[in-house]
Design a protein around this motif. Structure first.
Motif, mmCIF file in Angstrom:
data_model
loop_
_atom_site.group_PDB
_atom_site.id
_atom_site.type_symbol
_atom_site.label_atom_id
_atom_site.label_comp_id
_atom_site.label_asym_id
_atom_site.label_seq_id
_atom_site.Cartn_x
_atom_site.Cartn_y
_atom_site.Cartn_z
ATOM 1 N N VAL A 221 -3.026 31.602 73.583
ATOM 2 C CA VAL A 221 -4.297 32.294 73.345
ATOM 3 C C VAL A 221 -4.238 33.112 72.046
ATOM 4 O O VAL A 221 -3.344 33.931 71.851
ATOM 5 C CB VAL A 221 -4.655 33.217 74.542
ATOM 6 N N LYS B 274 -6.851 35.283 69.142
ATOM 7 C CA LYS B 274 -8.156 35.828 68.792
ATOM 8 C C LYS B 274 -8.123 36.339 67.361
ATOM 9 O O LYS B 274 -7.304 37.205 67.024
ATOM 10 C CB LYS B 274 -8.541 36.974 69.742
ATOM 11 N N MET C 182 -11.091 38.508 76.858
ATOM 12 C CA MET C 182 -11.081 37.036 76.825
ATOM 13 C C MET C 182 -10.909 36.465 78.234
ATOM 14 O O MET C 182 -11.519 35.454 78.586
ATOM 15 C CB MET C 182 -9.980 36.533 75.894
ATOM 16 N N ILE D 69 -12.554 32.893 72.858
ATOM 17 C CA ILE D 69 -11.159 32.613 72.497
ATOM 18 C C ILE D 69 -11.170 31.792 71.211
ATOM 19 O O ILE D 69 -11.848 30.756 71.138
ATOM 20 C CB ILE D 69 -10.452 31.828 73.630
#
Length: 303
Positions: free
Chosen positions: A11, A13, A50, A57
């Motif tokens: 993940v 961002k 998120m 994302i």
């Protein structure tokens, strides 16, 4: 092996060319209280936003119960109950009417379930009073009750102890541990109170500058505190060391300090006894979560 309830897979961002969270990969089993720690601005709240769908994302994916937050948001979010920052309530209504109002927006929430969560968070005696008369701790508990109404498999709490007095913090901690034990709910909680996280959580993840730098187990599957080192006080250090060929160890005076879990401790003790090494004492060596945290993140302030 049971599939983890929560999976964060690479993940990332990015906002305006600034990377807030980078390649965060993490699995959280069902029924755990998982603590999320990090210095100020490390990316904790961004990650939580998120997870609950309040922020997109940039790269990677988050799975809740096997459902993707990106591709199957409705099914994934139906498994989540969350309080991000402060729980929002109508202060002119009673706690009970707030829960009724919220229950109307969710399918299949019975009167019985409302009473169940009120009892679970310990608000039975004050539930018909107006929320405006509640202490901050009581409002937090009502927020938890609201988040639990639809029996989520995952409860996400962002800094839930903010502004609570010591008694309120202890009550919340007890509720969250009971929730994971009795209802099998997975709790994902961020907090800056390291001593509380140590008492509350089974496992903690530490994030710094948007990257996950460590995951530590604080308790065994049986709920007991886990420890990494154990000191054996023995009469014959040289003989003891010869018996530790496959175990990590260090020597300190008349003590040999081994690294490992309870099973390894039991095996080493049995081996010493069989070989005639007298054991005068066995003592677990625990470093506090705060010590471990500061060791890993340097002397930065934590939020």
């Amino acid at each position: 092996m049971q599939e983890p309830l929560v999976r964060l897979m690479g993940v990332t961002k990015v906002i305006s060319s600034k990377t807030l969270v980078q390649d965060l990969t993490l699995d959280i089993p069902a029924g755990q209280v998982f603590g999320f720690l990090g210095p100020n601005g490390a990316g904790k709240t961004t990650t939580i936003r998120m997870m609950v769908g309040l922020m997109s994302i940039t790269k990677g994916d988050i799975l809740i119960g096997g459902y993707s937050i990106r591709k199957d948001y409705e099914k994934a979010s139906s498994l989540i109950g969350a309080i991000v920052e402060n729980p929002e309530m109508y202060k002119f209504l009673s706690g009970y009417k707030n829960l009724i109002h919220y229950a109307r927006m969710m399918p299949n929430i019975t009167e019985e379930r409302i009473r169940e969560v009120i009892e679970l968070v310990g608000l039975t005696e004050r539930i018909h009073d107006k929320v405006g008369t509640y202490s901050l701790g009581m409002r937090q508990r009502l927020g938890v009750a609201q988040a639990l109404l639809h029996r989520p498999k995952l409860l996400i709490l962002d800094e839930p102890t903010n502004g609570l007095d010591p008694q309120g913090i202890r009550e919340l901690r007890d509720y969250l541990r009971a929730l994971s034990r009795e209802e099998g709910t997975t709790v994902f909680v961020s907090s800056h109170l390291l001593s509380e996280m140590e008492l509350m959580c089974d496992t903690v993840g530490i994030i710094q500058k948007g990257k996950l730098i460590d995951v530590r187990q604080l308790r065994t599957d049986e709920g007991e505190r886990s420890f990494e080192e154990t000191a054996f006080e023995v009469h014959d250090i040289e003989r003891a060391v010869q018996l530790l060929e496959v175990v990590q160890y260090r020597v300190h005076g008349n003590r040999v300090i081994i690294r490992g879990d309870r099973d390894i401790v039991a095996e080493v003790n049995a081996e010493f006894v069989r070989a005639g090494v007298k054991v005068y004492g066995i003592q677990p060596i625990t470093t506090s979560l705060e010590d471990q945290f500061l060791e890993m993140t340097g002397s930065e302030r934590h939020d």
